[in-house]
Design an enzyme around this catalytic site. Structure first.
Site, mmCIF file in Angstrom:
data_model
loop_
_atom_site.group_PDB
_atom_site.id
_atom_site.type_symbol
_atom_site.label_atom_id
_atom_site.label_comp_id
_atom_site.label_asym_id
_atom_site.label_seq_id
_atom_site.Cartn_x
_atom_site.Cartn_y
_atom_site.Cartn_z
ATOM 1 N N ARG A 1 2.500 -4.359 -1.677
ATOM 2 C CA ARG A 1 1.664 -3.134 -0.959
ATOM 3 C C ARG A 1 1.877 -2.069 -1.586
ATOM 4 N NH1 ARG A 1 0.091 -7.420 1.154
ATOM 5 N NH2 ARG A 1 0.176 -7.927 3.452
ATOM 6 N N GLU B 1 -6.658 1.338 0.469
ATOM 7 C CA GLU B 1 -7.631 0.139 0.139
ATOM 8 C C GLU B 1 -9.071 0.009 1.011
ATOM 9 O OE1 GLU B 1 -5.321 -3.612 -0.144
ATOM 10 O OE2 GLU B 1 -3.933 -2.641 -1.378
ATOM 11 N N HIS C 1 -6.884 -6.454 -4.297
ATOM 12 C CA HIS C 1 -5.843 -7.308 -3.709
ATOM 13 C C HIS C 1 -6.300 -8.842 -3.505
ATOM 14 C CE1 HIS C 1 -3.006 -6.566 0.098
ATOM 15 N NE2 HIS C 1 -2.900 -7.771 -0.414
HETATM 16 C C1 DGY Z 1 -0.739 -11.277 2.183
HETATM 17 O O1 DGY Z 1 -1.176 -12.406 2.755
HETATM 18 O O2 DGY Z 1 -0.010 -10.796 2.822
HETATM 19 C C2 DGY Z 1 -1.156 -11.174 0.806
HETATM 20 O O3 DGY Z 1 -0.979 -9.899 0.649
HETATM 21 C C3 DGY Z 1 -2.308 -11.594 0.372
HETATM 22 O O4 DGY Z 1 -2.875 -11.366 -0.887
#
Ligand code: DGY
Length: 325
Positions: free
Chosen positions: A237, A266, A285
């Site tokens: 993240r 984002e 992402h």
């Molecule tokens: C999630 O599922 O939390 C991931 O970030 C997806 O890429």
């Protein structure tokens, strides 16, 4: 009578049909205040919530008094106020297993593309700059036999360690709250403190959940501990990293490069200095974003919701204690 659920993500017809056998679906575009206002009665009577990407906090929960189960189409659940859900006896379900290999592949792709400068040189070829045999200014650095540092040794960390150790003969260091005997036995991974990992790894890969504890865990001090030749990779993240500190470290060439799949904001601001840097590989992402895995995640999330609505939280539940309340 079938329970109602709020669905805030588009699903395939197949999955919609499956859900419809057991629940009434109220499809909404998102969880914004406007949507909430427009569908106030639907939110008030919904017993389930299914989707990904929206914030589920106390303010939303105030408007959903009948809610019993929430299912996110993701492994990460930092958008959810887990305490508020648990206090209200609402189960939170997620998809921790089906995306492991795909996210580990993404991490490895970022390792390879930053080290070998794949995007940068591919763009140069497309611009017609490959006019003679290439010289050192086009060279990257090796990946194989270099040291890979993994911050967060969960399922995805394990899958990354497997790729690095078995596929690329890389020594693996890891930093995690607890020891992982399997990672040590199978992939010869060595547990160490954060500072040792940062100062010894050629690739520092971040793959742990965002929480109050991990927010800005990587800042100026941690980046300064990295080798100037090291590459920083984040597919966890964006908020785990102080992005301005990362920009400064890259600008001042205190680290070699960065492979970033996640950002503090984002989508990232197109004006972000990160996007101007040739040694930054930025992806939108895409950690779990393959057709197969996103499909598996959606199926998993539907199964999870239906199970939780029946009071079954034995698998994939973040707060299974809700059942004992
Ligand atoms: C999630 O599922 O939390 C991931 O970030 C997806 O890429």
């Amino acid at each position: 009578m079938k329970p109602s659920i709020i669905l805030y993500k588009t699903l395939t017809d197949n999955l919609i049909d499956r859900l419809k056998q057991r629940v009434n679906i109220i499809q909404v575009p998102d969880l914004s205040p406007d949507t909430l206002k427009k569908h106030a009665d639907d939110f008030a009577r919904a017993e389930g919530l299914l989707g990904s990407g929206g914030k589920v906090d106390s303010a939303l929960l105030e408007n959903m008094p009948a809610l019993r189960a929430v299912s996110t189409i993701s492994v990460g659940y930092n958008n959810f106020d887990v305490n508020a859900l648990t206090e209200r006896g609402i189960a939170l379900m997620h998809t921790p297993t089906v995306l492991t290999d795909t996210v580990a592949d993404t991490l490895m792709a970022l390792v390879l593309s930053t080290a070998r400068r794949i995007n940068e040189v591919a763009e140069r070829v497309k611009r017609g700059e490959w006019t003679h045999s290439i010289g050192p200014d086009w060279f990257g650095v090796d990946v194989h036999h270099k040291t890979l540092g993994i911050i967060g040794m969960g399922r995805i960390g394990m899958a990354l360690a497997q790729r690095a150790h078995c596929g690329f003969s890389m020594p693996v260091l890891y930093h995690a709250r607890s020891q992982h005997a399997q990672a040590e036995e199978r992939f010869n991974a060595r547990r160490c403190n954060l500072n040792t990992l940062l100062s010894e790894a050629d690739f520092v890969c971040l793959i742990l959940p965002l929480s109050a504890e991990t927010h800005h865990m990587i800042g100026a001090e941690q980046l300064a501990a990295m080798k100037p030749t090291a590459i920083f990779i984040n597919a966890a993240r964006g908020q785990i990293v102080d992005e301005q500190a990362l920009i400064n470290a890259l600008r001042e060439k205190r680290i070699r490069a960065a492979g970033l799949d996640v950002f503090e904001q984002e989508p990232i601001d197109p004006q972000s200095p990160l996007l101007q840097m040739p040694n930054v590989v930025a992806t939108p992402h895409i950690g779990s974003a393959t057709a197969e895995t996103r499909d598996a995640m959606a199926h998993n999330a539907v199964d999870n919701l239906l199970a939780a609505l029946q009071g079954n939280v034995t698998k994939n539940c973040v707060n299974p204690e809700v059942l004992s309340r």
